[in-house]
Design an enzyme around this catalytic site. Structure first.
Site, PDB file in Angstrom:
ATOM      1  N   PHE A 192     -17.468 -10.373  -9.094  1.00 31.63           N
ATOM      2  CA  PHE A 192     -17.991 -10.576  -7.739  1.00 31.63           C
ATOM      3  C   PHE A 192     -18.374 -12.023  -7.451  1.00 31.63           C
ATOM      4  CE2 PHE A 192     -22.040 -10.370  -9.963  1.00 31.63           C
ATOM      5  CZ  PHE A 192     -22.806 -11.302  -9.276  1.00 31.63           C
ATOM      6  N   LYS A 199      -6.837  -6.407  -8.543  1.00 26.47           N
ATOM      7  CA  LYS A 199      -7.960  -5.509  -8.243  1.00 26.47           C
ATOM      8  C   LYS A 199      -9.209  -6.385  -8.138  1.00 26.47           C
ATOM      9  CE  LYS A 199     -11.173  -3.459 -10.203  1.00 26.47           C
ATOM     10  NZ  LYS A 199     -12.193  -3.620  -9.156  1.00 26.47           N
ATOM     11  N   GLU A 242     -15.088  -4.694  -6.381  1.00 30.34           N
ATOM     12  CA  GLU A 242     -15.378  -3.732  -5.300  1.00 30.34           C
ATOM     13  C   GLU A 242     -16.569  -4.207  -4.472  1.00 30.34           C
ATOM     14  OE1 GLU A 242     -15.651  -3.356  -8.476  1.00 30.34           O
ATOM     15  OE2 GLU A 242     -17.514  -2.367  -9.071  1.00 30.34           O
ATOM     16  N   ARG A 243     -17.264  -5.258  -4.970  1.00 28.94           N
ATOM     17  CA  ARG A 243     -18.443  -5.720  -4.232  1.00 28.94           C
ATOM     18  C   ARG A 243     -18.113  -6.793  -3.197  1.00 28.94           C
ATOM     19  NH1 ARG A 243     -22.838  -5.873  -9.106  1.00 28.94           N
ATOM     20  NH2 ARG A 243     -21.119  -6.543 -10.400  1.00 28.94           N
ATOM     21  N   SER A 276     -17.864  -9.325 -16.893  1.00 27.35           N
ATOM     22  CA  SER A 276     -18.910  -9.156 -17.910  1.00 27.35           C
ATOM     23  C   SER A 276     -18.323  -8.861 -19.289  1.00 27.35           C
ATOM     24  CB  SER A 276     -19.820  -7.999 -17.495  1.00 27.35           C
ATOM     25  OG  SER A 276     -19.069  -6.803 -17.510  1.00 27.35           O
ATOM     26  N   CYS A 327     -20.796 -18.294 -14.038  1.00 24.43           N
ATOM     27  CA  CYS A 327     -20.635 -18.188 -15.495  1.00 24.43           C
ATOM     28  C   CYS A 327     -20.877 -19.533 -16.163  1.00 24.43           C
ATOM     29  CB  CYS A 327     -19.260 -17.665 -15.846  1.00 24.43           C
ATOM     30  SG  CYS A 327     -17.982 -18.832 -15.427  1.00 24.43           S
ATOM     31  N   GLU A 342     -27.447 -12.398 -21.071  1.00 20.51           N
ATOM     32  CA  GLU A 342     -27.126 -13.250 -19.914  1.00 20.51           C
ATOM     33  C   GLU A 342     -27.970 -12.749 -18.734  1.00 20.51           C
ATOM     34  OE1 GLU A 342     -23.228 -12.583 -18.192  1.00 20.51           O
ATOM     35  OE2 GLU A 342     -23.034 -14.698 -17.695  1.00 20.51           O
TER      36      GLU A 342
HETATM   37  P1  NAD Z   1     -18.165  -6.876 -14.029  1.00 21.37           P
HETATM   38  O1  NAD Z   1     -17.642  -6.837 -15.416  1.00 21.37           O
HETATM   39  O2  NAD Z   1     -19.203  -5.910 -13.634  1.00 21.37           O
HETATM   40  O3  NAD Z   1     -16.937  -6.652 -13.009  1.00 21.37           O
HETATM   41  C1  NAD Z   1     -15.714  -7.352 -13.161  1.00 21.37           C
HETATM   42  C2  NAD Z   1     -14.560  -6.429 -12.830  1.00 21.37           C
HETATM   43  O4  NAD Z   1     -14.477  -5.397 -13.824  1.00 21.37           O
HETATM   44  C3  NAD Z   1     -14.714  -5.726 -11.492  1.00 21.37           C
HETATM   45  O5  NAD Z   1     -13.463  -5.746 -10.848  1.00 21.37           O
HETATM   46  C4  NAD Z   1     -15.172  -4.334 -11.854  1.00 21.37           C
HETATM   47  O6  NAD Z   1     -14.681  -3.359 -10.962  1.00 21.37           O
HETATM   48  C5  NAD Z   1     -14.618  -4.107 -13.243  1.00 21.37           C
HETATM   49  N1  NAD Z   1     -15.530  -3.350 -14.119  1.00 21.37           N
HETATM   50  C6  NAD Z   1     -16.879  -3.434 -14.158  1.00 21.37           C
HETATM   51  N2  NAD Z   1     -17.381  -2.658 -15.148  1.00 21.37           N
HETATM   52  C7  NAD Z   1     -16.330  -2.082 -15.738  1.00 21.37           C
HETATM   53  C8  NAD Z   1     -16.190  -1.187 -16.830  1.00 21.37           C
HETATM   54  N3  NAD Z   1     -17.248  -0.744 -17.502  1.00 21.37           N
HETATM   55  N4  NAD Z   1     -14.965  -0.795 -17.182  1.00 21.37           N
HETATM   56  C9  NAD Z   1     -13.887  -1.257 -16.516  1.00 21.37           C
HETATM   57  N5  NAD Z   1     -13.959  -2.109 -15.474  1.00 21.37           N
HETATM   58  C10 NAD Z   1     -15.145  -2.527 -15.090  1.00 21.37           C
HETATM   59  O7  NAD Z   1     -18.608  -8.366 -13.746  1.00 21.37           O
HETATM   60  P2  NAD Z   1     -19.380  -8.911 -12.474  1.00 21.37           P
HETATM   61  O8  NAD Z   1     -20.784  -8.417 -12.505  1.00 21.37           O
HETATM   62  O9  NAD Z   1     -18.563  -8.670 -11.257  1.00 21.37           O
HETATM   63  O10 NAD Z   1     -19.353 -10.490 -12.752  1.00 21.37           O
HETATM   64  C11 NAD Z   1     -20.361 -11.174 -13.447  1.00 21.37           C
HETATM   65  C12 NAD Z   1     -19.951 -11.442 -14.874  1.00 21.37           C
HETATM   66  O11 NAD Z   1     -18.731 -12.164 -14.894  1.00 21.37           O
HETATM   67  C13 NAD Z   1     -20.954 -12.304 -15.628  1.00 21.37           C
HETATM   68  O12 NAD Z   1     -21.098 -11.795 -16.922  1.00 21.37           O
HETATM   69  C14 NAD Z   1     -20.288 -13.671 -15.663  1.00 21.37           C
HETATM   70  O13 NAD Z   1     -20.670 -14.497 -16.731  1.00 21.37           O
HETATM   71  C15 NAD Z   1     -18.861 -13.276 -15.778  1.00 21.37           C
HETATM   72  N6  NAD Z   1     -17.995 -14.354 -15.349  1.00 21.37           N
HETATM   73  C16 NAD Z   1     -17.338 -15.036 -16.304  1.00 21.37           C
HETATM   74  C17 NAD Z   1     -16.526 -16.090 -15.944  1.00 21.37           C
HETATM   75  C18 NAD Z   1     -15.806 -16.876 -16.989  1.00 21.37           C
HETATM   76  O14 NAD Z   1     -14.869 -17.582 -16.631  1.00 21.37           O
HETATM   77  N7  NAD Z   1     -16.195 -16.784 -18.242  1.00 21.37           N
HETATM   78  C19 NAD Z   1     -16.388 -16.444 -14.596  1.00 21.37           C
HETATM   79  C20 NAD Z   1     -17.078 -15.702 -13.649  1.00 21.37           C
HETATM   80  C21 NAD Z   1     -17.886 -14.652 -14.039  1.00 21.37           C
END
Ligand code: NAD
Length: 519
Positions: free
Chosen positions: A172, A196, A199-200, A249, A304, A404
């Protein structure tokens, strides 16, 4: 006000939002260059983080809808992969121009759905746009290698060829930049793509789809589906999808890396972080403190690469009160308000989690130098706001350090020497980014060589590489072996075919079979 505002938003983005003034508009899919309404009965409410009003409903796509997106991408692949590289390059030129022209519209959508300030949202778009600009060099980036005369009359050369249908799963926090790390690189190499988005906040991805269509990408080359776990599992398992790019994440990233790899796909997975800023006493105080405050609290800490931990070495610890004063002066407000330095967190759950982690730090002995947990913003009383928060005397065993936080919270630690600071940084499991602030070249060099972190800044708080390099987070922040964008991005989205050819005149033709390896 809400209805008027909703009409305006729908009016601007009517192609992907259903035009329904009385109820909440729905977000569409994008398949075969058409914006398609989902037939699902499962919808996810998307809230404006500054007000918690529902902005749109995002579908959890049905199995048939997911299948139809992959089928569109699969069917588009043969013709698209044979399109000339100059045609793909021309489309990228048009796409980068269209993104520039639509920068403000994209930013407004990001602020509405994600909450960050309008200026920061433009930065989100710009950093993605730079990847598209880099894609315009595909005529050089996708070159293979040649070595003539590898044996008598024999030459070897390589092609970098597309791999097929690719998928992107995004978080997101950067609704434009991170999708733009993925599908432009994929399609410019001759692949097709199924995205994909989170969703947020999927709106920016859908605006980008409108621009892709206008830029001339043929139907099926890039598609958008929605949903959560079921859609992600579908992507991991589908035999027609050859590669997955994931950013998000740890929990989701490790799962997707394992499940996708197990079904034979390439996976690149960028995950969570804990980035340290090491402050040496010889640093320029004013610019270091400004850098720390900007990098810890900008985007409400939901980056991140946010600098979420500061390590003050030696006498630099005397600067902490000035740091607190600078952080206190930041203005927290809804992202579209002109005076906002930072906006709200993405959801009430995120706010609750951040506040609990701050409390866990206090309970285990950290000193709360600045507490933004009970901030109230006039006119936005229902928003998910947390003000800048600073915890001092944090130690590596505290939960606020091991997890984090992903909020506007700066952890502060002290170290006697540079070596002590390096030990702290290298003991942390994450390796996304780090920065050192110093005016001493030898100190900077020692730090850059000895810290085990994939992206290092010297007097640069958020050292995200531009797209001619790659985003090289390491250790716990990354799974895979090819990073996003740059040369590694091209490698991820292509496979190498090696051709060895012999052309020899009639007079040199061999007249008996060779049954041994050449010696
Ligand atoms: P998230 O993992 O909740 O969601 C990311 C994607 O994965 C979404 O499309 C979501 O629908 C899907 N998803 C979520 N939980 C899932 C699960 N259990 N099983 C399968 N799919 C799932 O992440 P977020 O909260 O949207 O983003 C924040 C996180 O992203 C933070 O941890 C941040 O550090 C990380 N991030 C990392 C980078 C990088 O380049 N290292 C860049 C941006 C964000």
């Amino acid at each position: 006000l809400t209805a008027v505002r909703r009409l305006r938003v729908v009016g601007n983005n009517a192609f992907y939002l259903s035009r329904c003034a009385s109820s909440v508009p729905t977000t569409k899919m994008f398949i075969n260059n058409e914006f398609v309404e989902s037939k699902t009965n499962k919808w996810i409410d998307l809230h404006n983080p500054a007000t918690n009003e529902v902005v749109t409903k995002v579908p959890e796509c049905t199995r048939e809808e997911l299948e139809s997106a992959v089928a569109a991408a699969r069917d588009a692949f043969p013709a698209w992969s044979r399109t000339t590289v100059l045609t793909r390059q021309q489309i990228m030129f048009r796409l980068q121009d269209l993104i520039k022209k639509n920068m403000k519209r994209l930013a407004a959508n990001i602020t509405e759905e994600q909450g960050k300030t309008l200026v920061d949202a433009e930065g989100d778009v710009l950093r993605g746009l730079q990847v598209v600009e880099h894609c315009c060099s595909i005529t050089s980036l996708q070159l293979g290698e040649t070595l003539p005369g590898i044996a008598k009359d024999m030459d070897t050369f390589t092609y970098r060829l597309p791999i097929g249908v690719t998928a992107g799963i995004t978080p997101f926090n950067f609704p434009a930049m991170i999708p733009l790390w993925m599908f432009p690189m994929a399609v410019v190499c001759g692949n097709t793509s199924v995205m994909k988005p989170s969703e947020r906040d999927p709106g920016a991805t859908l605006i980008l789809m409108e621009l892709c269509r206008e830029a001339g990408l043929p139907p099926g080359v890039v598609n958008v589906i929605h949903g959560r776990h079921d859609s992600v599992n579908f992507i991991c398992d589908h035999p027609d999808i050859k590669a997955i790019s994931f950013v998000g994440s740890d929990q989701a990233g490790q799962y997707i890396y394992e499940r996708g790899s197990k079904s034979g796909k390439r996976v690149q997975s960028n995950m969570g972080a804990k980035n340290h800023g090491v402050v040496m006493p010889d640093a320029n105080k004013e610019s270091t403190l400004n850098s720390l405050v900007g990098a810890a609290f900008g985007a409400a800490g939901q980056r991140c690469m946010a600098l979420s931990t500061a390590i003050f070495v030696g006498e630099a610890r005397e600067w902490i009160p000035d740091l607190v004063e600078k952080a206190r002066k930041l203005k927290v407000n809804a992202g579209h308000e002109p005076d906002a330095d930072l906006g709200p967190l993405i959801s009430p759950e995120a706010k609750k989690r951040v506040c609990e982690l701050v409390q866990s730090g206090v309970d285990s002995g950290a000193e709360l130098l600045l507490d933004g947990r009970s901030i109230k913003i006039k006119g936005y009383e229902k928003g998910n706001f947390v003000g800048p928060t600073i915890l001092h005397h944090v130690n590596p065993k505290m939960k606020c350090y091991t997890e984090e936080i992903f909020g506007p919270v700066l952890l502060s630690m002290e170290a006697d020497t540079l070596e002590d600071a390096i030990r702290i940084v290298n003991s942390n499991p994450y390796g996304n980014g780090t920065a050192i602030f110093t005016t001493n070249g030898a100190t900077a060099r020692k730090y850059t060589m000895e810290c085990d972190v994939g992206q290092v800044g010297v007097n640069v708080p958020i050292p995200v590489p531009l797209p001619m390099f790659s985003f090289t987070g390491s250790r716990g922040s990354f799974r895979g072996d090819q990073h996003f964008y740059g040369k590694q991005g091209i490698q991820f989205y292509t496979q190498v075919k090696t051709v060895t050819q012999m052309w020899r005149g009639e007079d040199a033709v061999s007249h008996k079979p060779a049954t041994t390896m050449p010696v």
